[in-house]
Design a protein around this motif. Structure first.
Motif, PDB file in Angstrom:
ATOM      1  N   UNK B  14      34.666  19.964  23.820  1.00 41.39           N
ATOM      2  CA  UNK B  14      34.056  21.224  24.237  1.00 41.39           C
ATOM      3  C   UNK B  14      32.577  21.087  24.470  1.00 41.39           C
ATOM      4  N   UNK B  15      31.934  20.194  23.736  1.00 43.41           N
ATOM      5  CA  UNK B  15      30.482  20.075  23.837  1.00 43.41           C
ATOM      6  C   UNK B  15      30.124  18.648  23.451  1.00 43.41           C
ATOM      7  N   UNK B  16      29.179  18.048  24.198  1.00 50.44           N
ATOM      8  CA  UNK B  16      28.688  16.737  23.768  1.00 50.44           C
ATOM      9  C   UNK B  16      27.194  16.666  24.046  1.00 50.44           C
ATOM     10  N   UNK B  17      26.447  16.258  23.046  1.00 46.58           N
ATOM     11  CA  UNK B  17      24.996  16.155  23.219  1.00 46.58           C
ATOM     12  C   UNK B  17      24.577  14.784  22.707  1.00 46.58           C
ATOM     13  N   UNK B  18      23.987  13.991  23.592  1.00 47.73           N
ATOM     14  CA  UNK B  18      23.612  12.630  23.240  1.00 47.73           C
ATOM     15  C   UNK B  18      22.116  12.534  23.095  1.00 47.73           C
ATOM     16  N   UNK B  19      21.639  11.958  21.987  1.00 52.37           N
ATOM     17  CA  UNK B  19      20.200  11.862  21.768  1.00 52.37           C
ATOM     18  C   UNK B  19      19.678  10.471  22.013  1.00 52.37           C
ATOM     19  N   UNK B  20      20.542   9.617  22.517  1.00 54.91           N
ATOM     20  CA  UNK B  20      20.097   8.288  22.850  1.00 54.91           C
ATOM     21  C   UNK B  20      20.734   7.967  24.184  1.00 54.91           C
ATOM     22  N   UNK B  21      19.951   7.487  25.143  1.00 55.27           N
ATOM     23  CA  UNK B  21      20.507   7.240  26.474  1.00 55.27           C
ATOM     24  C   UNK B  21      21.582   6.174  26.404  1.00 55.27           C
ATOM     25  N   UNK B  22      22.790   6.546  26.818  1.00 57.54           N
ATOM     26  CA  UNK B  22      23.897   5.578  26.842  1.00 57.54           C
ATOM     27  C   UNK B  22      24.604   5.676  28.179  1.00 57.54           C
ATOM     28  N   UNK B  23      25.202   4.562  28.615  1.00 58.67           N
ATOM     29  CA  UNK B  23      25.926   4.573  29.887  1.00 58.67           C
ATOM     30  C   UNK B  23      27.142   5.483  29.781  1.00 58.67           C
ATOM     31  N   UNK B  24      27.513   6.058  30.917  1.00 53.55           N
ATOM     32  CA  UNK B  24      28.640   6.993  30.954  1.00 53.55           C
ATOM     33  C   UNK B  24      29.924   6.390  30.410  1.00 53.55           C
ATOM     34  N   UNK B  25      30.135   5.131  30.820  1.00 52.13           N
ATOM     35  CA  UNK B  25      31.371   4.457  30.420  1.00 52.13           C
ATOM     36  C   UNK B  25      31.420   4.311  28.905  1.00 52.13           C
ATOM     37  N   UNK B  26      30.268   3.920  28.329  1.00 55.94           N
ATOM     38  CA  UNK B  26      30.222   3.763  26.875  1.00 55.94           C
ATOM     39  C   UNK B  26      30.434   5.086  26.179  1.00 55.94           C
ATOM     40  N   UNK B  27      29.828   6.133  26.754  1.00 57.97           N
ATOM     41  CA  UNK B  27      29.977   7.456  26.145  1.00 57.97           C
ATOM     42  C   UNK B  27      31.453   7.809  26.062  1.00 57.97           C
ATOM     43  N   UNK B  28      32.150   7.650  27.196  1.00 64.25           N
ATOM     44  CA  UNK B  28      33.564   8.040  27.222  1.00 64.25           C
ATOM     45  C   UNK B  28      34.342   7.260  26.186  1.00 64.25           C
ATOM     46  N   UNK B  94      26.675  35.129  19.212  1.00 62.98           N
ATOM     47  CA  UNK B  94      27.866  35.647  19.860  1.00 62.98           C
ATOM     48  C   UNK B  94      28.523  36.756  19.078  1.00 62.98           C
ATOM     49  N   UNK B  95      28.131  36.928  17.875  1.00 62.55           N
ATOM     50  CA  UNK B  95      28.788  37.937  17.054  1.00 62.55           C
ATOM     51  C   UNK B  95      30.194  37.498  16.713  1.00 62.55           C
ATOM     52  N   UNK B  96      30.376  36.881  15.581  1.00 61.12           N
ATOM     53  CA  UNK B  96      31.697  36.434  15.147  1.00 61.12           C
ATOM     54  C   UNK B  96      32.298  35.445  16.157  1.00 61.12           C
ATOM     55  N   UNK B  97      31.673  34.316  16.274  1.00 61.48           N
ATOM     56  CA  UNK B  97      32.012  33.370  17.333  1.00 61.48           C
ATOM     57  C   UNK B  97      33.408  32.772  17.137  1.00 61.48           C
ATOM     58  N   UNK B  98      34.067  32.467  18.271  1.00 60.92           N
ATOM     59  CA  UNK B  98      35.335  31.748  18.212  1.00 60.92           C
ATOM     60  C   UNK B  98      35.305  30.688  19.305  1.00 60.92           C
ATOM     61  N   UNK B  99      36.331  29.870  19.387  1.00 64.09           N
ATOM     62  CA  UNK B  99      36.286  28.750  20.328  1.00 64.09           C
ATOM     63  C   UNK B  99      36.140  29.228  21.767  1.00 64.09           C
ATOM     64  N   UNK B 100      36.756  30.375  22.080  1.00 59.16           N
ATOM     65  CA  UNK B 100      36.691  30.875  23.451  1.00 59.16           C
ATOM     66  C   UNK B 100      35.263  31.174  23.868  1.00 59.16           C
ATOM     67  N   UNK B 101      34.484  31.704  22.921  1.00 55.48           N
ATOM     68  CA  UNK B 101      33.084  31.992  23.257  1.00 55.48           C
ATOM     69  C   UNK B 101      32.395  30.730  23.726  1.00 55.48           C
TER      70      UNK B 101
END
Lengths: 634, 161
Positions: B14-28, B94-101
């Motif tokens: 659902x979400x991915x945040x990388x704090x170190x530059x990595x190649x796309x292939x490695x990320x996957x 979001x006020x009572x957050x759920x995965x859909x939010x």
């Protein structure tokens, strides 16, 4: 996330922003500075002036990011570290205010004000206090305060305590504080929360080297953790238990560890078995206990024991001379029931081969001797040979053991002869070769058999591990001479090879020899060049040749240059010679070292060219050296 | 922190945040490996595990796994607090957050994360200031695109698709 070029360009901007009045910008600027420093450490000095007032911030956000910036700078540069040491009192004050101050709703987490900032400050204090007595002393009070006053009911409190403990362990704290820290870790161990227990075990592992006694107090709790359901916790507890074993508690600990070995997951068994062997070797209270422990490990986790443990065990057994009868009896009983665990069967067959006579004569002192006949012993060894479960190496052990018994047993020699001749046509090349050689031993060299197959002497502990030797299949054996055993005199050279095969088979380990014969590579016109060889222990393809050039004429040879060429598959490295003058009348020599890399293990050949001045004229000669001994290149 | 991942129990990222530059292939590759390992963990097991040369801290909230990869010297327990703080921020916003939010408003989730954590370190420890910053950003958005904004968390009830 900027690249280093971008960082260089923008560093000036960031530095300016660090000084702006807007706190929102300032905190972002501080983190930017952290990133810049990570990418381009040389720019650190740029930010130094801006950091002067950072700790005077009221805004927690900026304070937090500033502490991160300071931490980064101190970690990267010892000069910065020295520079910022003077900030310790200020940091202590900030921390104190955080703890003492009242409730602040925006920074509060479960009743603790701004735990993130507290943890960060503690981490910076750790870096500043490391190896520095004064700073450490300044921190002692506040650390004690944090340690005692923080609430432990929630994860937050424990997070702060954890960081505090790490800091106390790292700086030069006084012993009372250290004991406090270890007690906190001990309390963590009893916590219901798995995370906390894991964290405690990890930290204890780090501190066990320095504060061994304090950690010992919690030994029973740690041993209980071995029974936990969680894999990560079990692993940590196992490592910690091995670290805690010492002469006093070895019996109790071993009992627990053996029980653990029984019940743990397969991925641990190999490590656990190795650990038990190491600990048993160091702290065994008696030889019998040691052998019992080894037996227990072999029978419970036999198939997970590492391959290199087998030669070590064999050596151990040889060395405990008085236990031979007991050992062989127990091993025999062990494989009677089940011969599927390869390391166990290997050790057992070797022992039965060596000490079979003790087994049959029923000479055991330590426990009730069992009645075994020679046929029963041969039965079990033969079933090992036939069984599908036995690996090729194990079969080799069994066959050699049967052969050795031909001298130790009296009434079953014919049976042994039959078995050996059957395997002369086995598909397995290794077995076939052994069987053929043993057959030859029976037919042609029967008079030598007893001498060849006599008992192995006590082995000395070898510090360098040689790889398992594979006997050549073309009949040309490696005459690898063992360091400790001199070949018995009176044996002809041909049989020496057989002796050495048997010894190699017995040990299944090669002790790299230093006894490669040296050769005379060149001898003409009074110039003699000798080669002496040494094999590298670290790289088996490297041969080190030391040449010695001597001069038997009545005039010196000057400007002596030695050159060598080798076939394409080799590589040569010539180091500088000791001198270029060979004095007359053999009164001195020139030495030079040559390193030959022979990755394909081909026959070593060398062409040498010698140039020197002698009796006023320049001499030059080319020669080929073909008489390298096989041990120098195989 | 090296990176943060959010994924569902079914293995959807659902979400991915990388704090170190990595190649796309490695990320996957890393994402796939890590998801496998974390999803295989039983519920009672501890929240930390060692993976490659990093420590991974994960926590499950309802149907989402929040996963952070930290370095050797970082404090695992405080990372758990970090994850919890992020969830609290999402909840407040979001006020009572759920995965859909998070699925439908993923860019807001990223904004909140970026306000809270930058370059792998916490920016601001005060919930109030982070939320205030987000509000200001939202206002800016509304001012610039008064017609095009389709929803704002305060006045559109979410319909389940």
């Amino acid at each position: 996330m900027g690249s280093s070029e971008m960082c260089r360009d923008l560093a000036g901007e960031v530095e300016k922003l660090l000084k702006t009045s807007n706190s929102y910008l300032r905190k972002k600027a501080a983190l930017c500075a952290v990133h810049v420093i990570r990418k381009v450490p040389e720019l650190m000095e740029m930010f130094l002036p801006a950091t002067k007032n950072l700790l005077n911030e009221k805004n927690h956000g900026v304070l937090h990011t500033s502490v991160v910036l300071l931490t980064e700078m101190c970690e990267r540069s010892p000069d910065m570290l020295a520079h910022f040491r003077k900030l310790v009192p200020q940091l202590v004050r900030i921390l104190k205010n955080l703890i003492m101050s009242g409730y602040s709703p925006e920074h509060d987490v479960s009743g603790i004000s701004d735990p993130f900032l507290q943890v960060r400050i503690l981490r910076l204090l750790r870096i500043l206090g490391r190896n520095d007595d004064d700073s450490s002393e300044a921190m002692n009070d506040i650390l004690a305060q944090v340690a005692t006053n923080t609430e432990t009911s929630k994860n937050v409190g424990n997070a702060i305590l954890y960081e505090t403990v790490l800091t106390i362990m790292d700086i030069k704290s006084e012993s009372g504080l250290r004991v406090l820290a270890i007690n906190i870790l001990g309390r963590f161990l009893l916590n219901n929360d798995k995370n906390i227990r894991y964290v405690a075990l990890t930290s204890l592992l780090k501190t066990v080297q320095t504060d061994h006694n304090a950690v010992q107090r919690h030994r029973s709790t740690i041993v209980d953790c071995l029974k936990d359901l969680d894999v990560s916790i079990k692993r940590r507890a196992m490592e910690l238990s091995f670290a805690l074993v010492n002469g006093n508690n070895v019996r109790g600990m071993m009992k627990e560890l053996l029980y653990f070995l029984d019940s743990c997951e397969p991925e641990f068994k190999a490590d656990c078995a190795s650990g038990i062997f190491l600990a048993a070797e160091k702290y065994a209270p008696s030889k019998r206990w040691h052998i019992d422990t080894i037996m227990r490990v072999l029978t419970t986790a036999g198939s997970y024991v590492r391959d290199d443990a087998v030669p070590n065990l064999i050596q151990l057994i040889t060395n405990s001379v008085e236990m031979h009868a007991y050992t062989v009896q127990r091993l025999y009983k062990a494989i009677l029931g089940d011969y599927s665990q390869q390391p166990l069967v290997q050790v057992a067959s070797w022992c039965i081969g060596e000490y079979g006579d003790l087994l049959v004569s029923g000479q055991c002192e330590e426990e009730e001797p069992i009645q075994v006949t020679e046929d029963e012993v041969l039965d079990i060894l033969e079933s090992v040979l036939i069984s599908n479960m036995s690996a090729s190496v194990t079969r080799g052990y069994a066959l050699t053991a049967i052969m050795k018994l031909s001298t130790r047993f009296t009434c079953t020699v014919n049976r042994i002869k039959k078995v050996v001749s059957i395997y002369g046509s086995s598909i397995d090349v290794e077995l076939q070769q052994r069987a053929v050689e043993y057959n030859a031993l029976f037919k042609k060299y029967d008079h030598m058999r007893p001498a060849l197959l006599e008992r192995m002497p006590v082995m000395e502990k070898v510090t360098t591990n040689g790889p398992t030797e594979i006997v050549q299949t073309n009949g040309e054996t490696e005459p690898a001479v063992l360091e400790t055993k001199p070949p018995p005199s009176g044996l002809q050279p041909a049989s020496q090879n057989y002796l050495q095969i048997l010894e190699i088979n017995g040990f299944h380990a090669v002790l790299f020899s230093t006894g490669i014969p040296s050769i005379t590579a060149y001898n003409k016109n009074g110039l003699k060049i000798d080669f002496t060889f040494e094999r590298s222990n670290t790289n088996p393809s490297v041969t080190v040749i030391t040449i010695q050039a001597s001069n038997s004429t009545e005039l010196d040879m000057t400007d002596f240059v030695f050159q060598a060429a080798v076939p394409k598959t080799f590589q040569l490295q010539l180091l500088s010679p000791s001198s270029s003058v060979i004095p007359a009348f053999n009164s001195g020599t020139i030495t030079q070292v040559i390193k030959v890399l022979n990755p394909q293990k081909q026959q070593l050949r060398m062409r040498i060219k010698l140039t020197y001045n002698h009796k006023g004229s320049a001499m030059q000669d080319l020669a080929e050296v073909n008489n390298f001994p096989p041990q120098s290149w195989q | 922190m090296r990176f943060m991942l959010l994924f569902s129990r079914q293995g959807k990222l659902r979400l991915q945040k990388w704090y170190l530059a990595t190649a796309d292939r490695d990320k996957k590759k890393m994402v796939r490996e890590l998801m496998q390992v974390v999803l295989a963990r039983k519920p009672k097991m501890c929240s930390f595990l060692e993976w490659r040369d990093l420590k991974v801290v994960y926590k499950r909230y309802a149907s989402l796994y929040f996963c952070c990869a930290i370095e050797g010297q970082d404090n695992e327990l405080i990372t758990l607090e970090l994850i919890h703080r992020y969830v609290e921020l999402l909840d407040k916003y979001f006020g009572s957050v759920c995965e859909l939010d998070i699925i439908f408003n993923f860019e807001k989730a990223y904004f909140i994360l970026d306000e809270f954590v930058m370059g792998g370190e916490i920016q601001d420890t005060s919930k109030k200031s982070v939320l205030k910053a987000i509000e200001q950003a939202d206002l800016l958005q509304e001012v610039r695109h008064p017609q095009t904004h389709l929803w704002s968390p305060q006045n559109t009830p979410m319909e389940t698709p």
